[in-house]
Design a protein around this motif. Structure first.
Motif, mmCIF file in Angstrom:
data_model
loop_
_atom_site.group_PDB
_atom_site.id
_atom_site.type_symbol
_atom_site.label_atom_id
_atom_site.label_comp_id
_atom_site.label_asym_id
_atom_site.label_seq_id
_atom_site.Cartn_x
_atom_site.Cartn_y
_atom_site.Cartn_z
ATOM 1 N N ALA A 157 0.834 -1.210 0.000
ATOM 2 C CA ALA A 157 0.000 0.000 0.000
ATOM 3 C C ALA A 157 0.865 1.256 0.000
ATOM 4 C CB ALA A 157 -0.936 -0.002 1.212
ATOM 5 N N GLU A 158 1.944 1.247 0.781
ATOM 6 C CA GLU A 158 2.844 2.397 0.801
ATOM 7 C C GLU A 158 3.498 2.599 -0.563
ATOM 8 O OE1 GLU A 158 4.472 2.467 5.401
ATOM 9 O OE2 GLU A 158 5.257 0.936 4.023
ATOM 10 N N ARG A 159 3.897 1.500 -1.216
ATOM 11 C CA ARG A 159 4.495 1.620 -2.547
ATOM 12 C C ARG A 159 3.515 2.240 -3.535
ATOM 13 N NH1 ARG A 159 7.240 -3.134 -0.945
ATOM 14 N NH2 ARG A 159 5.663 -4.512 -1.822
ATOM 15 N N GLU A 160 2.233 1.875 -3.445
ATOM 16 C CA GLU A 160 1.232 2.456 -4.344
ATOM 17 C C GLU A 160 1.109 3.957 -4.127
ATOM 18 O OE1 GLU A 160 -0.287 1.245 -6.983
ATOM 19 O OE2 GLU A 160 0.717 -0.671 -6.674
ATOM 20 N N VAL A 161 1.182 4.398 -2.872
ATOM 21 C CA VAL A 161 1.120 5.835 -2.578
ATOM 22 C C VAL A 161 2.339 6.540 -3.175
ATOM 23 C CG1 VAL A 161 1.228 7.563 -0.719
ATOM 24 C CG2 VAL A 161 -0.302 5.596 -0.505
ATOM 25 N N VAL A 162 3.523 5.953 -2.998
ATOM 26 C CA VAL A 162 4.743 6.547 -3.543
ATOM 27 C C VAL A 162 4.679 6.585 -5.066
ATOM 28 C CG1 VAL A 162 7.254 6.283 -3.773
ATOM 29 C CG2 VAL A 162 6.150 5.928 -1.552
ATOM 30 N N ILE A 163 4.231 5.512 -5.681
ATOM 31 C CA ILE A 163 4.098 5.464 -7.143
ATOM 32 C C ILE A 163 3.175 6.580 -7.625
ATOM 33 C CG2 ILE A 163 3.138 4.117 -9.071
ATOM 34 C CD1 ILE A 163 4.116 1.580 -7.491
ATOM 35 N N ARG A 164 2.029 6.703 -6.974
ATOM 36 C CA ARG A 164 1.076 7.747 -7.369
ATOM 37 C C ARG A 164 1.682 9.136 -7.186
ATOM 38 N NH1 ARG A 164 -3.109 8.050 -3.546
ATOM 39 N NH2 ARG A 164 -2.803 10.238 -3.171
ATOM 40 N N PHE A 165 2.341 9.359 -6.050
ATOM 41 C CA PHE A 165 2.960 10.652 -5.780
ATOM 42 C C PHE A 165 4.003 10.993 -6.845
ATOM 43 C CE2 PHE A 165 6.614 12.917 -3.971
ATOM 44 C CZ PHE A 165 6.019 14.152 -3.758
ATOM 45 N N LEU A 166 4.897 10.056 -7.130
ATOM 46 C CA LEU A 166 5.949 10.329 -8.113
ATOM 47 C C LEU A 166 5.366 10.550 -9.506
ATOM 48 C CD1 LEU A 166 8.665 7.798 -6.893
ATOM 49 C CD2 LEU A 166 8.652 10.289 -6.607
ATOM 50 N N ALA A 167 4.385 9.733 -9.887
ATOM 51 C CA ALA A 167 3.761 9.888 -11.210
ATOM 52 C C ALA A 167 3.052 11.233 -11.324
ATOM 53 C CB ALA A 167 2.786 8.738 -11.468
ATOM 54 N N GLU A 168 2.304 11.601 -10.291
ATOM 55 C CA GLU A 168 1.585 12.882 -10.327
ATOM 56 C C GLU A 168 2.550 14.065 -10.275
ATOM 57 O OE1 GLU A 168 -1.650 13.111 -7.538
ATOM 58 O OE2 GLU A 168 -2.545 11.248 -8.284
ATOM 59 N N THR A 169 3.635 13.927 -9.517
ATOM 60 C CA THR A 169 4.640 14.995 -9.471
ATOM 61 C C THR A 169 5.253 15.178 -10.855
ATOM 62 O OG1 THR A 169 5.128 14.576 -7.134
ATOM 63 C CG2 THR A 169 6.801 15.748 -8.388
ATOM 64 N N ALA A 170 5.618 14.079 -11.499
ATOM 65 C CA ALA A 170 6.201 14.167 -12.847
ATOM 66 C C ALA A 170 5.219 14.800 -13.824
ATOM 67 C CB ALA A 170 6.627 12.779 -13.326
ATOM 68 N N MET A 171 3.948 14.393 -13.764
ATOM 69 C CA MET A 171 2.948 14.973 -14.674
ATOM 70 C C MET A 171 2.764 16.466 -14.417
ATOM 71 S SD MET A 171 -0.027 12.091 -15.221
ATOM 72 C CE MET A 171 -0.378 11.861 -13.493
ATOM 73 N N ASP A 172 2.664 16.854 -13.141
ATOM 74 C CA ASP A 172 2.494 18.273 -12.810
ATOM 75 C C ASP A 172 3.702 19.089 -13.257
ATOM 76 O OD1 ASP A 172 0.020 17.718 -11.748
ATOM 77 O OD2 ASP A 172 0.626 17.973 -9.648
ATOM 78 N N LEU A 173 4.906 18.535 -13.079
ATOM 79 C CA LEU A 173 6.104 19.246 -13.522
ATOM 80 C C LEU A 173 6.142 19.367 -15.036
ATOM 81 C CD1 LEU A 173 8.794 17.812 -11.081
ATOM 82 C CD2 LEU A 173 7.943 20.161 -11.171
ATOM 83 N N GLU A 174 5.778 18.305 -15.742
ATOM 84 C CA GLU A 174 5.722 18.367 -17.210
ATOM 85 C C GLU A 174 4.710 19.412 -17.659
ATOM 86 O OE1 GLU A 174 5.138 14.509 -18.975
ATOM 87 O OE2 GLU A 174 7.011 13.763 -18.149
#
Length: 188
Positions: A157-174
């Motif tokens: 569950a923690e890995r899923e949160v980290v995955i979502r955070f990193l993916a959303e951070t990358a999308m927002d930065l792009e």
């Protein structure tokens, strides 16, 4: 080992004191403190990655683009992919002429070899030498293994949160790249 202090330049109070970039009026103090800690840890991660990158480049006597090329060629070798100059140019975002100059330099230094492409007689294949592969594995590979350890210690569950955070951070930065000068304050 001494740990670097968390960077403070990423906190909201010093980077956006008047909430001109980020509307934080609806966020609690605790939420803001947690977000500041996340930003500081991301800053520390970037600083450590830069330190590792500089040490690896120095150890292997390569520049950043050369190191990216070596990592690409190692990945191609590990997946039984015949790496061509065109593939390398596309991956690095540079011209094929620049790749030719880089490969000339890397070949002269003993890092790569050119060979005939296994299936296309008109093309060349570039491979990393066993010595450079070993040096990269010893220098860079152990750092990648450390990242794996941190991820493995998390629950699913923690890995899923980290995955979502990193993916959303990358999308927002792009998204922020395309809207420089057009960006409206975030609604937190």
């Amino acid at each position: 080992m001494d740990r670097e202090e968390l960077p403070t330049i990423f906190n909201l109070a010093s980077s956006d004191p008047r909430s001109e970039l980020i509307d934080r009026s609806k966020l609690s103090e605790e939420t803001l403190k947690q977000i500041d800690r996340i930003m500081a840890e991301m800053g520390r991660l970037r600083a450590v990655e830069r330190k590792i990158s500089r040490a690896s480049q120095s150890y292997m006597n390569l520049n950043e683009t050369d190191m990216r090329a070596i990592r690409f060629l190692i990945s191609a070798k590990n997946t039984d992919t015949a790496a061509t100059p065109g593939m390398l140019a596309k991956h690095l975002g540079i011209t094929t002429a620049s790749v030719t100059k880089m490969v000339d330099r890397l070949e002269k230094a003993g890092h790569v070899v050119r060979a005939a492409h296994p299936t296309d007689r008109r093309s060349l294949c570039i491979t990393v030498t066993p010595e450079t592969h070993l040096a990269a594995r010893q220098q860079v590979g152990r750092h990648h293994a450390a990242r794996f350890g941190a991820a493995a210690r998390l629950s699913p569950a923690e890995r899923e949160v980290v995955i979502r955070f990193l993916a959303e951070t990358a999308m927002d930065l792009e998204d922020s790249i395309g809207s420089v000068g057009e960006r409206k304050p975030s609604q937190g």
